[in-house]
Write a protein that holds these residues in place. Structure first.
Motif, PDB file in Angstrom:
ATOM      1  N   GLU A 168      53.343-140.521  30.203  1.00 59.40           N
ATOM      2  CA  GLU A 168      54.501-139.962  31.177  1.00 59.40           C
ATOM      3  C   GLU A 168      53.869-138.589  31.629  1.00 59.40           C
ATOM      4  OE1 GLU A 168      58.235-140.523  29.730  1.00 59.40           O
ATOM      5  OE2 GLU A 168      58.288-142.779  30.283  1.00 59.40           O
ATOM      6  N   VAL A 169      53.501-137.606  30.656  1.00 61.47           N
ATOM      7  CA  VAL A 169      53.434-136.402  30.796  1.00 61.47           C
ATOM      8  C   VAL A 169      52.067-136.475  31.562  1.00 61.47           C
ATOM      9  CG1 VAL A 169      52.764-134.124  29.899  1.00 61.47           C
ATOM     10  CG2 VAL A 169      54.840-135.477  28.829  1.00 61.47           C
ATOM     11  N   VAL A 170      51.196-137.074  31.150  1.00 55.00           N
ATOM     12  CA  VAL A 170      49.806-136.810  32.018  1.00 55.00           C
ATOM     13  C   VAL A 170      49.900-137.286  33.454  1.00 55.00           C
ATOM     14  CG1 VAL A 170      47.592-138.130  32.150  1.00 55.00           C
ATOM     15  CG2 VAL A 170      48.452-137.498  29.926  1.00 55.00           C
ATOM     16  N   VAL A 171      50.888-138.378  33.592  1.00 50.69           N
ATOM     17  CA  VAL A 171      51.052-138.810  35.140  1.00 50.69           C
ATOM     18  C   VAL A 171      51.938-137.637  35.886  1.00 50.69           C
ATOM     19  CG1 VAL A 171      52.471-140.360  36.584  1.00 50.69           C
ATOM     20  CG2 VAL A 171      50.940-141.229  34.560  1.00 50.69           C
ATOM     21  N   ALA A 172      52.929-136.991  35.118  1.00 53.69           N
ATOM     22  CA  ALA A 172      53.395-135.866  35.765  1.00 53.69           C
ATOM     23  C   ALA A 172      52.299-134.695  36.011  1.00 53.69           C
ATOM     24  CB  ALA A 172      54.637-135.513  34.784  1.00 53.69           C
ATOM     25  N   ALA A 173      51.591-134.611  35.205  1.00 53.76           N
ATOM     26  CA  ALA A 173      50.621-133.421  35.454  1.00 53.76           C
ATOM     27  C   ALA A 173      49.739-133.905  36.796  1.00 53.76           C
ATOM     28  CB  ALA A 173      49.646-133.188  34.239  1.00 53.76           C
ATOM     29  N   GLU A 174      49.288-135.000  36.812  1.00 52.90           N
ATOM     30  CA  GLU A 174      48.475-135.349  37.943  1.00 52.90           C
ATOM     31  C   GLU A 174      49.257-135.133  39.289  1.00 52.90           C
ATOM     32  OE1 GLU A 174      47.418-139.395  37.109  1.00 52.90           O
ATOM     33  OE2 GLU A 174      46.090-138.866  35.642  1.00 52.90           O
ATOM     34  N   ALA A 194      51.639-123.743  40.910  1.00 48.57           N
ATOM     35  CA  ALA A 194      50.729-123.556  39.903  1.00 48.57           C
ATOM     36  C   ALA A 194      51.224-123.359  38.554  1.00 48.57           C
ATOM     37  CB  ALA A 194      49.950-122.332  40.240  1.00 48.57           C
ATOM     38  N   GLU A 195      52.452-122.648  38.432  1.00 47.90           N
ATOM     39  CA  GLU A 195      53.032-122.464  36.928  1.00 47.90           C
ATOM     40  C   GLU A 195      53.364-124.002  36.434  1.00 47.90           C
ATOM     41  OE1 GLU A 195      54.008-120.612  33.661  1.00 47.90           O
ATOM     42  OE2 GLU A 195      52.859-119.922  35.175  1.00 47.90           O
ATOM     43  N   ALA A 196      53.993-124.699  37.310  1.00 42.78           N
ATOM     44  CA  ALA A 196      54.552-126.059  36.818  1.00 42.78           C
ATOM     45  C   ALA A 196      53.147-126.887  36.446  1.00 42.78           C
ATOM     46  CB  ALA A 196      55.191-126.537  37.930  1.00 42.78           C
ATOM     47  N   LEU A 197      52.110-126.654  37.073  1.00 44.47           N
ATOM     48  CA  LEU A 197      51.198-127.329  36.700  1.00 44.47           C
ATOM     49  C   LEU A 197      50.453-127.031  35.415  1.00 44.47           C
ATOM     50  CD1 LEU A 197      48.736-129.389  37.304  1.00 44.47           C
ATOM     51  CD2 LEU A 197      47.492-127.627  38.608  1.00 44.47           C
ATOM     52  N   ARG A 198      50.456-125.501  35.181  1.00 43.88           N
ATOM     53  CA  ARG A 198      49.884-125.020  33.859  1.00 43.88           C
ATOM     54  C   ARG A 198      50.800-125.676  32.935  1.00 43.88           C
ATOM     55  NH1 ARG A 198      48.508-120.438  37.087  1.00 43.88           N
ATOM     56  NH2 ARG A 198      50.638-119.604  36.992  1.00 43.88           N
ATOM     57  N   THR A 199      52.110-125.553  33.013  1.00 45.24           N
ATOM     58  CA  THR A 199      52.993-125.910  31.882  1.00 45.24           C
ATOM     59  C   THR A 199      52.606-127.404  31.607  1.00 45.24           C
ATOM     60  OG1 THR A 199      54.621-124.399  32.614  1.00 45.24           O
ATOM     61  CG2 THR A 199      55.525-125.822  31.218  1.00 45.24           C
ATOM     62  N   ARG A 246      50.318-129.288  32.191  1.00 48.32           N
ATOM     63  CA  ARG A 246      49.007-129.732  31.533  1.00 48.32           C
ATOM     64  C   ARG A 246      48.837-129.172  29.859  1.00 48.32           C
ATOM     65  NH1 ARG A 246      44.576-127.750  36.150  1.00 48.32           N
ATOM     66  NH2 ARG A 246      44.534-129.747  37.274  1.00 48.32           N
ATOM     67  N   ALA A 247      49.488-128.218  29.653  1.00 49.76           N
ATOM     68  CA  ALA A 247      49.855-127.916  28.194  1.00 49.76           C
ATOM     69  C   ALA A 247      50.568-128.589  27.709  1.00 49.76           C
ATOM     70  CB  ALA A 247      50.317-126.241  28.100  1.00 49.76           C
ATOM     71  N   GLU A 248      51.515-129.284  28.094  1.00 50.01           N
ATOM     72  CA  GLU A 248      52.452-130.229  27.504  1.00 50.01           C
ATOM     73  C   GLU A 248      51.802-131.642  27.423  1.00 50.01           C
ATOM     74  OE1 GLU A 248      55.585-131.951  25.647  1.00 50.01           O
ATOM     75  OE2 GLU A 248      55.263-129.771  25.908  1.00 50.01           O
ATOM     76  N   ALA A 249      50.831-131.876  28.416  1.00 54.38           N
ATOM     77  CA  ALA A 249      50.176-133.153  28.401  1.00 54.38           C
ATOM     78  C   ALA A 249      49.049-133.026  27.107  1.00 54.38           C
ATOM     79  CB  ALA A 249      49.451-133.472  29.611  1.00 54.38           C
ATOM     80  N   ALA A 250      48.266-131.826  26.761  1.00 49.99           N
ATOM     81  CA  ALA A 250      47.417-131.682  25.940  1.00 49.99           C
ATOM     82  C   ALA A 250      48.202-131.975  24.458  1.00 49.99           C
ATOM     83  CB  ALA A 250      46.629-130.424  26.104  1.00 49.99           C
ATOM     84  N   THR A 251      49.381-131.180  24.431  1.00 48.32           N
ATOM     85  CA  THR A 251      50.107-131.235  23.229  1.00 48.32           C
ATOM     86  C   THR A 251      50.491-132.666  23.094  1.00 48.32           C
ATOM     87  OG1 THR A 251      50.768-129.043  23.425  1.00 48.32           O
ATOM     88  CG2 THR A 251      52.137-130.557  21.884  1.00 48.32           C
ATOM     89  N   ALA A 252      51.069-133.247  24.175  1.00 48.16           N
ATOM     90  CA  ALA A 252      51.561-134.606  23.576  1.00 48.16           C
ATOM     91  C   ALA A 252      50.392-135.688  23.321  1.00 48.16           C
ATOM     92  CB  ALA A 252      52.131-135.110  25.230  1.00 48.16           C
TER      93      ALA A 252
END
Length: 241
Positions: free
Chosen positions: A57-63, A195-200, A202-208
């Motif tokens: 879900e986080v990966v989809v949200a990051a996309e 851009a800030e939301a995207l960075r957040t 992406r970091a959350e997706a990597a952690t997840a």
């Protein structure tokens, strides 16, 4: 007797070849059996399934956030182009207005006006203002002021009225430039937030993803780790008097 010996010697190569094929088959079978077997993948526990689902879900949200950030960036770039275009329009209007001011520096000859000349001057002013508004050189509000004679004297000479209209065009262009600047600032802020939301994300997706991978490889609970230790393997504590 001679025929039997001849048959025996003829059959020796065939037998040797058959035994060689059998030996090769046995070797291949032994090598296949000796290959290491991977253990079957155990089914995911509910906690592992939740982690994997959350990571997806986080990966989809990051996309989606990446698409939004790209769109906001494009909107900001378009807003910058509008600012540049508005400034060029103001610069041109300012040049024309200054040229008109220089021409108006020469005094006009004073003479008695012909009958109906004031009406002609008023019609000229109204016509010029309507044309300027139609060409988007002045705003609707400015046109209404001209037609209502709010701050405008319809009895002035057309040369003077032309100079005042040029000043009105310059003021309108400046107002457009200021509005374009405000929109550009708003678009920049939206782009930065995206851009800030995207960075957040992406970091959350990597952690997840890392957390889901660790959860998939680790035991489901802490009791599993405790069960792996036999009582005799736990080092005894030494009591001191």
């Amino acid at each position: 007797m001679e025929n039997a010996l001849q048959s025996f010697f003829v059959s020796i190569p065939q037998a040797a070849a058959l035994w060689l094929v059998i030996l090769v088959a046995i070797a291949v079978a032994g090598a296949y059996v000796g290959l290491p077997r991977s253990a079957p993948v155990p089914p995911l526990t509910p906690a592992q399934a939740d982690e994997m689902r959350y990571a997806d879900e986080v990966v989809v949200a990051a996309e989606r956030a990446a698409a939004t950030a790209a769109r906001r960036r494009a909107e900001w770039a378009a807003a910058q182009e509008r600012v540049d275009a508005a400034w060029r329009a103001f610069d041109e209007a300012d040049r024309i207005a200054r040229e008109g001011a220089q021409a108006a520096a020469f005094p006009l000859m004073s003479r008695r006006r012909k009958p109906g000349e004031n009406a002609d001057r008023q019609r000229y002013l109204h016509h010029a203002a309507v044309a300027a508004c139609r060409n988007r050189q002045i705003s609707i509000a400015q046109l209404n002021d001209v037609l209502a004679h709010r701050g405008w004297n319809p009895r002035l000479h057309p040369v003077v009225q032309e100079g005042l209209l040029r000043n009105a065009v310059r003021a309108h262009r400046m107002s457009q430039y200021e509005d374009a600047q405000k929109l550009e600032q708003a678009a920049w802020q939206e782009s930065e937030l995206a851009a800030e939301a995207l960075r957040t994300l992406r970091a959350e997706a990597a952690t997840a993803i890392v957390r889901a991978a660790v959860t998939k490889e680790s035991p489901a609970d802490d009791e599993w780790f405790a069960d792996q230790w036999a009582t005799g393997e736990i080092p005894a504590t030494k009591a001191y008097a």
